[in-house]
Motif scaffolding. Structure first.
Motif, PDB file in Angstrom:
ATOM      1  N   THR A  17      -5.548  -9.041  -2.446  1.00 26.08           N
ATOM      2  CA  THR A  17      -4.087  -9.157  -2.539  1.00 26.08           C
ATOM      3  C   THR A  17      -3.568  -8.549  -3.843  1.00 26.08           C
ATOM      4  O   THR A  17      -2.551  -7.839  -3.858  1.00 26.08           O
ATOM      5  CB  THR A  17      -3.664 -10.632  -2.447  1.00 26.08           C
ATOM      6  N   TYR A  20      -3.675  -4.805  -3.694  1.00 26.30           N
ATOM      7  CA  TYR A  20      -2.597  -4.323  -2.811  1.00 26.30           C
ATOM      8  C   TYR A  20      -1.264  -4.310  -3.561  1.00 26.30           C
ATOM      9  O   TYR A  20      -0.501  -3.327  -3.472  1.00 26.30           O
ATOM     10  CB  TYR A  20      -2.498  -5.216  -1.579  1.00 26.30           C
ATOM     11  N   LEU A  21      -0.991  -5.384  -4.309  1.00 32.04           N
ATOM     12  CA  LEU A  21       0.282  -5.467  -5.034  1.00 32.04           C
ATOM     13  C   LEU A  21       0.366  -4.436  -6.152  1.00 32.04           C
ATOM     14  O   LEU A  21       1.430  -3.860  -6.406  1.00 32.04           O
ATOM     15  CB  LEU A  21       0.470  -6.877  -5.601  1.00 32.04           C
ATOM     16  N   LYS A  24       1.555  -0.922  -5.313  1.00 34.19           N
ATOM     17  CA  LYS A  24       2.981  -0.700  -5.054  1.00 34.19           C
ATOM     18  C   LYS A  24       3.710  -0.333  -6.347  1.00 34.19           C
ATOM     19  O   LYS A  24       3.363  -0.813  -7.431  1.00 34.19           O
ATOM     20  CB  LYS A  24       3.600  -1.966  -4.451  1.00 34.19           C
ATOM     21  N   VAL A  30       7.225  -6.454  -1.683  1.00 33.48           N
ATOM     22  CA  VAL A  30       6.916  -7.471  -0.667  1.00 33.48           C
ATOM     23  C   VAL A  30       8.196  -8.134  -0.175  1.00 33.48           C
ATOM     24  O   VAL A  30       8.336  -8.439   1.017  1.00 33.48           O
ATOM     25  CB  VAL A  30       5.942  -8.521  -1.231  1.00 33.48           C
ATOM     26  N   SER A  34       9.428  -6.830   3.668  1.00 34.16           N
ATOM     27  CA  SER A  34       8.510  -7.917   4.010  1.00 34.16           C
ATOM     28  C   SER A  34       7.701  -7.627   5.272  1.00 34.16           C
ATOM     29  O   SER A  34       6.518  -7.978   5.351  1.00 34.16           O
ATOM     30  CB  SER A  34       9.283  -9.226   4.177  1.00 34.16           C
ATOM     31  N   SER A  36       6.784  -4.629   6.505  1.00 34.87           N
ATOM     32  CA  SER A  36       5.754  -3.636   6.172  1.00 34.87           C
ATOM     33  C   SER A  36       4.635  -4.264   5.355  1.00 34.87           C
ATOM     34  O   SER A  36       3.442  -3.987   5.582  1.00 34.87           O
ATOM     35  CB  SER A  36       6.371  -2.473   5.389  1.00 34.87           C
ATOM     36  N   ALA A  37       5.022  -5.120   4.416  1.00 35.56           N
ATOM     37  CA  ALA A  37       4.019  -5.795   3.587  1.00 35.56           C
ATOM     38  C   ALA A  37       3.119  -6.701   4.424  1.00 35.56           C
ATOM     39  O   ALA A  37       1.895  -6.717   4.259  1.00 35.56           O
ATOM     40  CB  ALA A  37       4.709  -6.617   2.498  1.00 35.56           C
ATOM     41  N   GLN A  40       0.566  -4.636   6.368  1.00 33.28           N
ATOM     42  CA  GLN A  40      -0.532  -4.099   5.574  1.00 33.28           C
ATOM     43  C   GLN A  40      -1.473  -5.191   5.056  1.00 33.28           C
ATOM     44  O   GLN A  40      -2.694  -5.045   5.123  1.00 33.28           O
ATOM     45  CB  GLN A  40       0.044  -3.290   4.402  1.00 33.28           C
ATOM     46  N   ILE A  41      -0.920  -6.287   4.573  1.00 40.64           N
ATOM     47  CA  ILE A  41      -1.774  -7.317   3.961  1.00 40.64           C
ATOM     48  C   ILE A  41      -2.611  -8.040   5.006  1.00 40.64           C
ATOM     49  O   ILE A  41      -3.756  -8.426   4.744  1.00 40.64           O
ATOM     50  CB  ILE A  41      -0.926  -8.318   3.130  1.00 40.64           C
TER      51      ILE A  41
END
Length: 429
Positions: A17, A20-21, A24, A30, A34, A36-37, A40-41
């Motif tokens: 996580t 991933y953040l 960006k 996020v 939200s 799209s996030a 992906q997550i």
């Protein structure tokens, strides 16, 4: 289940996580995107957990030191597998919702196209769904259950390839790419070891059948003698056995050891439940066997306990026979042991006489033989009435899963901490 194993899995998800953040441009992505996030997550979590399921099923020698006894590892494997499926399905649902206004993108999500990266994702999900469906709904023999499980490597490879080829953070942000490649490597190596290397390099010992005896219509006894170095184990542990004999399927199955660690020969008591155990009736003296292990923590907890209360249901008495034999070989073992041996009726109480004979010569062994026909189902309150004060006692359960779950719940209800209730569950399916 050891907390450090669960902590490692949690750290893996947190690290995934975090990467991933950091991929960006803004931490507010996020909140701003939200859907799209979420798309992906969930894909990242699903694939990381997918690789972990391969690691948990690998039977690497060190796994028990991290996660706990093997039967609990396999139960954790089942839980992680369910989360894997949930996250990957959510990934697809979020992707569909995110593409609802874009017909071209929507078609790429649900139908094969000329774009390889999208096709890999579609084929990965469907191969996963088909494999799971066959395992859950098809009535297949154990050997086919094991073989089909090995096919999970297909959706894993396709899924990882999809994530590394698609134009997303997983392929464009190097730290996240390295992270995913590491977990993909872990999953593949775990699968390769379990399928191709475990039988060659796992903890194995060569034995042969020394004796075979039918004890009842559906219960028999096998003793194995070592053909070289004998296995070292603790009382109550189990092993996997593969027989090399005509008409016996070439499969690995778990069996609790009934003999004492001091004995040269291994003794096993087997009840015919399915195809494999029925085939075992064809075993003959001299047939070869390979023993893998030992596994399980019953012995470790038993040797540490100052006051052990063992509750056996039917064939579940097998690990406790090993403990009783250990007591007989170690007369200086001053700890108190109480055994409740429960059977359907007197005919099924095959080991009543053997246990009674042991109790006569072992002053620290208390035995209570019960039958459902005469005494009804054993209740935790009855156990408490018999053993007295619950403090410092460790309860060991072995038998049918419903019995263990029921007694475990009852014992907790009368004040026994969960950490003082030990049991093994061989129902890996």
């Amino acid at each position: 289940m050891k907390k450090r194993g669960l902590l490692l899995i949690l750290i893996s998800i947190i690290a995934c996580t975090f990467l991933y953040l950091t991929a960006k441009p803004s931490p507010y992505f996020v909140l701003q995107s939200s859907l799209s996030a979420a798309t992906q997550i969930t894909a990242l979590w699903g694939m990381v957990l997918f690789t972990i399921t391969f690691f948990l099923s690998s039977r690497f020698n060190f796994l028990e030191s991290i996660f706990g006894p093997l039967d609990k590892i396999y139960k954790l494997h089942q839980v992680i597998a369910r989360f894997t499926v949930v996250f990957l399905i959510l990934h697809v649902l979020f992707l569909i919702l995110n593409s609802i206004d874009n017909s071209k993108m929507l078609s790429r999500v649900v139908l094969p196209s000329s774009i390889l990266s999208f096709n890999l994702g579609i084929f990965s999900l469907w191969s996963l769904i088909v494999t799971i469906s066959v395992i859950i709904y098809a009535k297949i023999e154990y050997q086919w259950f094991v073989r089909i499980q090995r096919l999970f490597i297909i959706p894993l490879v396709l899924g990882i390839a999809h994530m590394l080829l698609i134009k997303s953070d997983s392929s464009r942000y190097l730290p996240l790419t390295i992270f995913l490649v590491f977990f993909a490597f872990l999953g593949f190596i775990s699968w390769f070891y379990r399928v191709f290397l475990y039988s060659r390099f796992g903890p194995k010992f060569k034995y042969s059948i020394n004796s075979f005896q039918m004890l009842s219509d559906d219960v028999f006894e096998i003793t194995l003698k070592p053909e070289g170095k004998k296995i070292n184990f603790q009382p109550g542990q189990f092993v996997y056995i593969e027989f090399d004999a005509p008409d016996i399927p070439n499969e690995l199955h778990p069996f609790s050891i009934c003999s004492s660690p001091k004995d040269d020969n291994l003794r096993f008591i087997v009840k015919t439940y399915g195809s494999f155990t029925n085939h075992m009736r064809l075993l003959r003296t001299g047939d070869s066997a390979v023993v893998f292990g030992p596994y399980g923590f019953l012995g470790r907890y038993f040797l540490k306990a100052t006051d052990a209360v063992c509750i056996a249901g039917g064939i579940g008495v097998t690990p406790f026979l090993s403990m009783v034999n250990y007591l007989e070989d170690h007369k200086d073992f001053l700890k108190k042991v109480s055994i409740f041996y429960c059977a359907k009726d007197e005919h099924d109480a095959i080991f009543k006489e053997e246990l009674n004979d042991k109790a006569k010569v072992l002053p620290n062994l208390n035995l209570e033989c019960l039958t459902t026909e005469k005494n009804g189902l054993l209740k935790a309150e009855a156990v408490k009435d018999y053993v007295g004060e619950l403090k410092d006692k460790v309860f060991f359960l072995c038998g049918p899963a419903p019995m263990m779950k029921s007694l475990s719940k009852q014992l907790r209800a009368i004040g026994v901490p969960s950490g003082k209730i030990v049991y093994e569950d061989f129902d890996y399916r």
